[in-house]
Write an enzyme that holds these catalytic residues in place. Structure first.
Site, mmCIF file in Angstrom:
data_model
loop_
_atom_site.group_PDB
_atom_site.id
_atom_site.type_symbol
_atom_site.label_atom_id
_atom_site.label_comp_id
_atom_site.label_asym_id
_atom_site.label_seq_id
_atom_site.Cartn_x
_atom_site.Cartn_y
_atom_site.Cartn_z
ATOM 1 N N LYS A 70 -26.424 -53.482 -39.557
ATOM 2 C CA LYS A 70 -26.492 -51.730 -39.554
ATOM 3 C C LYS A 70 -28.086 -51.395 -39.945
ATOM 4 O O LYS A 70 -28.776 -50.486 -39.471
ATOM 5 C CB LYS A 70 -25.401 -51.157 -40.610
ATOM 6 C CG LYS A 70 -24.186 -51.562 -40.069
ATOM 7 C CD LYS A 70 -22.983 -51.157 -41.106
ATOM 8 C CE LYS A 70 -21.643 -51.750 -40.277
ATOM 9 N NZ LYS A 70 -20.505 -51.061 -41.040
ATOM 10 N N GLN A 114 -19.688 -49.817 -47.421
ATOM 11 C CA GLN A 114 -18.910 -50.838 -46.404
ATOM 12 C C GLN A 114 -17.662 -51.195 -47.169
ATOM 13 O O GLN A 114 -17.606 -51.644 -48.303
ATOM 14 C CB GLN A 114 -19.822 -52.174 -46.461
ATOM 15 C CG GLN A 114 -19.491 -53.228 -45.719
ATOM 16 C CD GLN A 114 -19.524 -52.985 -43.983
ATOM 17 O OE1 GLN A 114 -20.344 -52.142 -43.696
ATOM 18 N NE2 GLN A 114 -18.784 -53.783 -43.568
ATOM 19 N N ASP A 137 -18.444 -42.932 -40.935
ATOM 20 C CA ASP A 137 -17.581 -43.714 -40.862
ATOM 21 C C ASP A 137 -16.348 -43.097 -40.171
ATOM 22 O O ASP A 137 -15.225 -43.976 -39.700
ATOM 23 C CB ASP A 137 -17.066 -44.262 -41.879
ATOM 24 C CG ASP A 137 -17.620 -45.838 -42.197
ATOM 25 O OD1 ASP A 137 -17.642 -46.378 -40.874
ATOM 26 O OD2 ASP A 137 -17.579 -46.512 -43.263
HETATM 27 N N1 GUN Z 1 -15.918 -52.916 -42.605
HETATM 28 C C1 GUN Z 1 -15.366 -53.462 -41.642
HETATM 29 N N2 GUN Z 1 -15.810 -52.357 -40.533
HETATM 30 C C2 GUN Z 1 -16.242 -51.474 -41.238
HETATM 31 C C3 GUN Z 1 -16.599 -50.131 -40.602
HETATM 32 O O1 GUN Z 1 -16.536 -49.860 -39.619
HETATM 33 N N3 GUN Z 1 -16.879 -49.325 -41.684
HETATM 34 C C4 GUN Z 1 -16.811 -49.577 -43.117
HETATM 35 N N4 GUN Z 1 -17.375 -48.630 -43.883
HETATM 36 N N5 GUN Z 1 -16.736 -50.836 -43.409
HETATM 37 C C5 GUN Z 1 -16.092 -51.536 -42.543
#
Ligand code: GUN
Length: 303
Positions: A70, A114, A137
């Site tokens: 990311k 995350q 998100d």
């Molecule tokens: N963990 C796995 N996929 C995601 C996501 O799309 N967003 C977040 N915040 N954590 C994740």
């Protein structure tokens, strides 16, 4: 006398129809190029870049890899990155304090915490503390309520990526039978409502569904997001359907596989996403797009 015909045994190959692969890597790259162009325009107009704060708590290797991806994407498309890494023992109060601080920073337009968080942390209260305007998100209860009501709001990144891949196949979702296998807040539930928004006839399946095979056999569009390696057998797939596999499961031999038995499904589906290289790359691309969207919305709110 004409001579007797000679029969030559020729090998006979039966070529089963093969699904067309949906190239998530190429589509994600195209989304990133488009977002990069729009971000450059945003920066020219407003004098600053959209900003994304990423929060990683603990040392889960998979989460660290995702977050690294990311941050790399931010650099590539021109999003200002605000990385935060906290130790596994971080308290709920400290994490809440960080989220509140990020909520107040005007140069941060999106906040991504995350998941999963360490077990001693209440993820729901962390997610609820994120300013809904910065919820790139799409996990905040307000964002999800807006989705359920069919109103504008932040949508979760993986489901957005799935919808983009579906649209690229040209499938007509209106009235189509769509089956979503998996009911997580992150993927299954939002995808179901996004398909409903597009007028699909949606069935949600999960671990307690009585006859998953029968449900899958009816699906013009199948979204597999159960999180169990190859649980959906190729023989269940409706011929001519579109199969989107959100699963990423690591086998004991180290190989990544999806939730669908890929090779057998290829012989029945019209379109299918591979794992890896299908949905996976789309999530980060859509996160970049959501960050730009959040920055634009905060602009109109402020002015
Ligand atoms: N963990 C796995 N996929 C995601 C996501 O799309 N967003 C977040 N915040 N954590 C994740």
């Amino acid at each position: 006398m004409p001579s007797a015909p000679v029969y030559i045994a020729t090998p006979f190959y039966y070529a089963a129809p093969m699904a067309q692969l949906i190239d998530g890597k190429a589509t994600a790259a195209a989304v990133r190029v488009a977002v990069k162009t729009e971000i450059a325009e945003f920066q020219r107009t407003h004098g600053y870049a959209p900003g994304l704060a990423t929060v990683l708590v603990g040392d889960d290797a998979a989460s660290a890899t995702y977050v690294r991806g990311k941050r790399k994407a931010c650099a590539e498309v021109g999003v200002a990155s605000f990385p935060h890494e906290l130790p596994a023992q971080t308290t709920q109060a400290d994490l809440l304090a960080l989220v509140c601080k990020l909520n107040a920073q005007s140069e941060v337009h999106g906040i991504l915490v995350q998941l999963p968080l360490p077990k001693h942390i209440d993820s729901d209260s962390i997610i609820e503390t994120v300013d809904p305007a910065k919820d790139v998100d799409g996990l905040h209860p307000l964002s999800q309520a807006r989705l359920v009501q069919g109103r504008e709001g932040m949508r979760p990144c993986t489901p957005l990526g799935v919808m983009r891949l579906l649209d690229d196949t040209g499938v007509d979702l209106k009235g189509a039978r769509a089956v979503v296998a998996g009911r997580s807040n992150l993927v299954g539930k939002p995808i179901a409502f996004m398909l409903l928004e597009r007028h699909a006839t949606v069935t949600m399946c999960h671990s307690r569904t009585r006859d998953l095979a029968a449900e899958v056999a009816n699906a013009d569009v199948l979204i597999a997001a159960i999180g169990r390696a190859q649980m959906i057998r190729g023989a269940w797939i409706k011929p001519g359907s579109v199969v989107i596999d959100v699963g990423i499961n690591r086998q004991s031999d180290g190989k990544l596989v999806g939730d669908v038995e890929f090779a057998a499904a290829c012989e029945r589906a019209a379109f299918i996403t591979p794992v890896p290289g299908g949905v996976g790359p789309m999530t980060i691309a859509m996160l970049m797009q959501n960050t730009l969207t959040a920055a634009r919305r905060q602009l109109t709110v402020r002015s």
